[in-house]
Structures are given as C-alpha cells and as structure tokens.
Design an enzyme around this catalytic site. Structure first.
Site, PDB file in Angstrom:
ATOM      1  N   ARG A   1       0.956  -1.196   0.077  1.00 30.92           N
ATOM      2  CA  ARG A   1       0.041   0.022  -0.012  1.00 30.92           C
ATOM      3  C   ARG A   1       0.565   1.409   0.085  1.00 30.92           C
ATOM      4  NH1 ARG A   1      -2.019  -3.729  -0.859  1.00 30.92           N
ATOM      5  NH2 ARG A   1      -4.070  -4.534  -0.047  1.00 30.92           N
TER       6      ARG A   1
ATOM      7  N   SER B   1     -10.595  -1.895   3.521  1.00 30.32           N
ATOM      8  CA  SER B   1      -9.824  -1.766   4.768  1.00 30.32           C
ATOM      9  C   SER B   1      -9.130  -0.401   5.410  1.00 30.32           C
ATOM     10  CB  SER B   1      -8.616  -2.801   4.667  1.00 30.32           C
ATOM     11  OG  SER B   1      -8.952  -4.227   4.506  1.00 30.32           O
TER      12      SER B   1
ATOM     13  N   GLU C   1      -4.863   3.094   6.635  1.00 32.94           N
ATOM     14  CA  GLU C   1      -4.441   2.774   4.952  1.00 32.94           C
ATOM     15  C   GLU C   1      -5.494   3.907   4.395  1.00 32.94           C
ATOM     16  OE1 GLU C   1      -5.134  -1.214   3.419  1.00 32.94           O
ATOM     17  OE2 GLU C   1      -6.033  -0.293   1.462  1.00 32.94           O
TER      18      GLU C   1
HETATM   19  C1  LIG Z   1     -15.393  -1.895  -0.618  1.00 36.55           C
HETATM   20  C2  LIG Z   1     -13.770  -1.476  -0.898  1.00 36.55           C
HETATM   21  C3  LIG Z   1     -12.870  -2.585  -1.002  1.00 36.55           C
HETATM   22  C4  LIG Z   1     -11.628  -2.257  -1.192  1.00 36.55           C
HETATM   23  N1  LIG Z   1     -10.767  -3.213  -1.261  1.00 36.55           N
HETATM   24  C5  LIG Z   1      -9.445  -3.138  -1.642  1.00 36.55           C
HETATM   25  C6  LIG Z   1      -8.401  -3.815  -1.971  1.00 36.55           C
HETATM   26  O1  LIG Z   1      -8.688  -5.109  -1.801  1.00 36.55           O
HETATM   27  N2  LIG Z   1      -7.196  -3.785  -2.193  1.00 36.55           N
HETATM   28  C7  LIG Z   1      -6.966  -2.312  -2.109  1.00 36.55           C
HETATM   29  O2  LIG Z   1      -5.692  -2.231  -2.323  1.00 36.55           O
HETATM   30  N3  LIG Z   1      -7.735  -1.387  -2.013  1.00 36.55           N
HETATM   31  C8  LIG Z   1      -8.814  -1.539  -1.701  1.00 36.55           C
HETATM   32  N4  LIG Z   1      -9.881  -0.422  -1.561  1.00 36.55           N
HETATM   33  C9  LIG Z   1      -9.596   0.959  -1.545  1.00 36.55           C
HETATM   34  C10 LIG Z   1      -9.422   1.539  -2.849  1.00 36.55           C
HETATM   35  O3  LIG Z   1     -10.315   0.967  -3.700  1.00 36.55           O
HETATM   36  C11 LIG Z   1      -8.123   1.729  -3.445  1.00 36.55           C
HETATM   37  O4  LIG Z   1      -7.148   2.076  -2.601  1.00 36.55           O
HETATM   38  C12 LIG Z   1      -8.102   2.573  -4.647  1.00 36.55           C
HETATM   39  O5  LIG Z   1      -7.004   2.191  -5.504  1.00 36.55           O
HETATM   40  C13 LIG Z   1      -8.267   3.929  -4.381  1.00 36.55           C
HETATM   41  O6  LIG Z   1      -8.725   4.476  -5.764  1.00 36.55           O
HETATM   42  P1  LIG Z   1      -9.350   5.892  -5.840  1.00 36.55           P
HETATM   43  O7  LIG Z   1      -9.215   6.275  -7.309  1.00 36.55           O
HETATM   44  O8  LIG Z   1     -10.651   5.968  -5.374  1.00 36.55           O
HETATM   45  O9  LIG Z   1      -8.159   6.906  -5.086  1.00 36.55           O
HETATM   46  P2  LIG Z   1      -8.787   7.827  -4.051  1.00 36.55           P
HETATM   47  O10 LIG Z   1      -9.377   7.413  -2.724  1.00 36.55           O
HETATM   48  O11 LIG Z   1      -9.467   9.103  -4.499  1.00 36.55           O
HETATM   49  O12 LIG Z   1      -7.430   8.526  -3.458  1.00 36.55           O
HETATM   50  C14 LIG Z   1      -6.396   7.763  -2.957  1.00 36.55           C
HETATM   51  C15 LIG Z   1      -5.201   8.156  -2.726  1.00 36.55           C
HETATM   52  O13 LIG Z   1      -4.424   8.576  -4.095  1.00 36.55           O
HETATM   53  C16 LIG Z   1      -4.142   9.550  -4.519  1.00 36.55           C
HETATM   54  N5  LIG Z   1      -4.532   9.813  -5.796  1.00 36.55           N
HETATM   55  C17 LIG Z   1      -5.761   9.358  -6.468  1.00 36.55           C
HETATM   56  N6  LIG Z   1      -5.553   9.541  -7.808  1.00 36.55           N
HETATM   57  C18 LIG Z   1      -4.380   9.895  -8.107  1.00 36.55           C
HETATM   58  C19 LIG Z   1      -3.707  10.502  -9.461  1.00 36.55           C
HETATM   59  N7  LIG Z   1      -4.248  10.292 -10.472  1.00 36.55           N
HETATM   60  N8  LIG Z   1      -2.591  10.766  -9.181  1.00 36.55           N
HETATM   61  C20 LIG Z   1      -1.865  10.905  -7.947  1.00 36.55           C
HETATM   62  N9  LIG Z   1      -2.425  10.697  -6.670  1.00 36.55           N
HETATM   63  C21 LIG Z   1      -3.625  10.201  -6.717  1.00 36.55           C
HETATM   64  C22 LIG Z   1      -5.124  10.610  -3.575  1.00 36.55           C
HETATM   65  O14 LIG Z   1      -4.604  11.763  -3.277  1.00 36.55           O
HETATM   66  C23 LIG Z   1      -5.101   9.745  -2.218  1.00 36.55           C
HETATM   67  O15 LIG Z   1      -4.040   9.988  -1.700  1.00 36.55           O
HETATM   68  C24 LIG Z   1     -11.228  -0.876  -1.314  1.00 36.55           C
HETATM   69  C25 LIG Z   1     -12.088   0.260  -0.970  1.00 36.55           C
HETATM   70  C26 LIG Z   1     -13.628  -0.263  -0.841  1.00 36.55           C
HETATM   71  C27 LIG Z   1     -14.479   0.858  -0.654  1.00 36.55           C
END
Ligand SMILES: Cc1cc2nc3c(=O)[nH]c(=O)nc-3n(C[C@H](O)[C@H](O)[C@H](O)COP(=O)(O)OP(=O)(O)OC[C@H]3O[C@@H](n4cnc5c(N)ncnc54)[C@H](O)[C@@H]3O)c2cc1C
Length: 305
Positions: free
Chosen positions: A178, A231, A301
C-alpha cells in the site's frame, strides 16, 4: 479562501468542470467528509499542467483524487483545490499482440479489467471488485490476494507540481505494501496521468473466470452493505489489523454514525449519517485500544486529507 478573481480564473482554466465549496461526501465511498474549497475536473494534459502551474503561482494547495474509495476529507474541509481526472484521462488502449494495456489515470479499475478481459490479457484479475481509479490504485499500490499493481506496471506518465510532464519506467519507483514512492518526488504533489501495464497472453474466457474467482473470494470476506473505504488500517507486519481489532473486542463499536463493521473488524463503515469527525474519533479509539492491549500501532490505510 479563494478570491472572486481566483474563482474566475479557475473557471477560465477548467471551464464548467469546476465547482466551489463542495461537500465531498458525495465523492467518497464512505459517503462522509468535509467540504473542498474547489473541485476541478481536468480533461487533458495541457489543462492539468496549466492548472498546476496556476496553483503554484497563486500558492494554492491542491491534491489529485480518484474515485474517493480510500480517502476521507476532514470535517474542517480541504482548503484548496481537489483535482479529478476526466476526459482523455479516462481512455484505455490495448496493444494485445505486445501484451500491453495503457490506461489514463482517471479510468475506473473495473473498466481497465474489462478491457484486459476483452483483449485476453491476464495479470490484473485480482482487481475485480476493488473500486477506484487507475491513478489512485497506482498511488496506493492497490492489491489483493498476494498481488499488487506494481507487479505489472512498466511505464508511468506523471505531472509534477510545476506543471511539467515526466515519463518513468520500471526501476524508477518502489512499490511496497500500500505504498508507492519515487526518489525525489513528493507523491502528494504528483499526478499519475497514465499507466502502462505489461500483461500475459491468455483468453477472454480464462481472464473472466479468474476475475470471477477473485470476486467470489472477496464477497466471502468483505462486508458490502454499508459505505466504507475498504480496509481502514494497514496490516502490521506478520499480523492482521482485523484480528487485532476483533481481539480488542471492538467489532460493532460505534461513535455517532461510524461503526466498526460487525462482519469484518478492519472495515469502518458509515452506519448512517456518519460525519468525518465520527470516523476519525472511532479510528483513534481503535488505535488507542489496540495499542494498549498489544503495543501495536495501527497505521491507517485510508488517506485523511
Ligand atoms: C469496498 C472496498 C474494497 C476495497 N478493497 C481494496 C483492496 O482489496 N485492495 C486495495 O488495495 N484497496 C482496496 N480498497 C481501497 C481503494 O479501492 C483503493 O485504494 C483504490 O486504489 C483507491 O482509488 P481511488 O481512485 O478511489 O483513489 P482515492 O481514494 O480518490 O485516492 C487515494 C489516494 O491516491 C491519491 N490519488 C488518487 N488519484 C491520483 C492520481 N491520479 N495521481 C496521484 N495521486 C492520486 C489521492 O490523493 C489519495 O492520496 C477498497 C475500497 C473499498 C471501498
């Protein structure tokens, strides 16, 4: 905190894709969170570079967000500009014969996976059921079931805070659990604009079947009925955050509308009208109790911004 002139200039830079004083609850899977001074959608590299350059000149704080699946905006709000990647950043192309898929930072992971299945390219099936965007997932080095995104990442296009575009290849970044880092770059001030993955030839049927297996496994382990950010805490080395929280007797613990999921102790869920403060207070309560019973500090996380 934006002057009328700054609001006008931002509207000139981003067109209709900028809004001011926005509640971020709607843009985060936790369905909770404070307000952002501005939320701006950018359509292409040129617009993104111009916006970052403007923010630097005006000393305006900014942060790129994806689909809000792993963030919580504090109750007091984000005093700056939250940037979302739209338009050409949502494009995906596959060079199936070369085993390559190129995805914009704003693409949904589900769309990336669908593209891979269609092209018969294997390696990203573990993403099935993980919400979020490609940029967010690379920035988090998202993973599941022993796999993570940096395993197949081979090239990256980023935009840094002076607006300049940089391309990087494998070896220039470090992907840990992560965590995604690049020597000399502050990732909070770097936008992941495009990612290229090298995958393995397979067939659409096999890729689809593998993705289905991962999804089935996920559904047996994760609560799905209430809003969450997945998580909440990172697993400490050699242990599981969920086990530690459950052993501390915290399953079902509530503060306001925030609750430790009774199904999976490492999920903090929005059980109804939770505020960011409820969630942060519950996070601290969990950290405090687990630390006092085990001596282990649980690192979130979820990014609290
Ligand atoms: C039901 C559920 C299940 C999940 N299961 C998992 C799992 O199994 N494994 C896992 O790893 N995660 C999991 N996650 C967490 C999440 O889905 C991941 O971390 C996902 O990658 C976040 O992507 P996002 O685009 O929504 O990022 P955001 O939540 O919008 O941002 C996350 C971080 O990334 C940064 N960021 C976002 N986009 C960019 C970009 N283009 N450039 C630079 N920085 C950026 C943001 O500033 C922030 O710091 C889960 C979430 C949920 C709700």
């Amino acid at each position: 905190m934006l002057t009328k002139e700054q609001q006008r200039e931002l509207a000139d830079l981003c067109g209709p894709n900028v809004a001011f004083d926005v509640s971020m609850a709607r843009f985060c899977t936790l369905r909770a969170g404070g307000r952002a001074t501005a939320l701006a959608g950018v359509q292409d590299l040129q617009q993104l570079s111009a916006l970052l350059d403007y923010c630097r000149l005006e000393s305006l704080p900014w942060r790129c967000i994806g689909r809000g699946a792993n963030i919580l905006v504090r109750e007091e709000g984000f005093a700056g500009i939250l940037i979302r990647l739209r338009g050409e950043f949502t494009a995906i192309t596959a060079e199936a014969s070369a085993g390559i898929v190129i995805a914009g930072g704003g693409c949904l992971l589900a769309e990336l996976l669908a593209h891979c299945r269609h092209a018969g390219l294997s390696g990203l099936e573990f993403l099935a059921g993980i919400p979020g965007s490609v940029g967010g997932a690379v920035g988090m080095n998202a993973g599941a079931f022993g796999h993570c995104l940096t395993e197949s990442l081979q090239r990256l296009t980023v935009v840094i805070d002076d607006g300049s575009v940089r391309t990087m290849t494998q070896g220039e970044w470090t992907g840990d659990y992560r965590s995604f880092t690049v020597d000399g770059l502050d990732m909070e001030k770097t936008v992941i604009a495009q990612a290229e993955f090298r995958l393995v030839w397979s067939t659409p049927e096999q890729v689809g079947a593998r993705a289905k297996e991962f999804l089935k496994l996920r559904r047996t382990k994760q609560p799905s009925s209430m809003p969450s950010a997945g998580s909440f805490f990172k697993n400490p080395v050699g242990d599981f955050a969920g086990r530690l929280i459950e052993d501390a007797g915290l399953k079902g613990e509530r503060i306001g509308g925030a609750m430790v999921s009774p199904e999976h102790a490492n999920f903090i869920v929005n059980a109804g009208d939770a505020t960011a403060t409820d969630i942060v207070r519950l996070m601290r309560l969990v950290q405090g109790k687990v630390r006092s019973t085990t001596g282990i500090f649980l690192e979130p996380e979820v990014h609290i911004i």
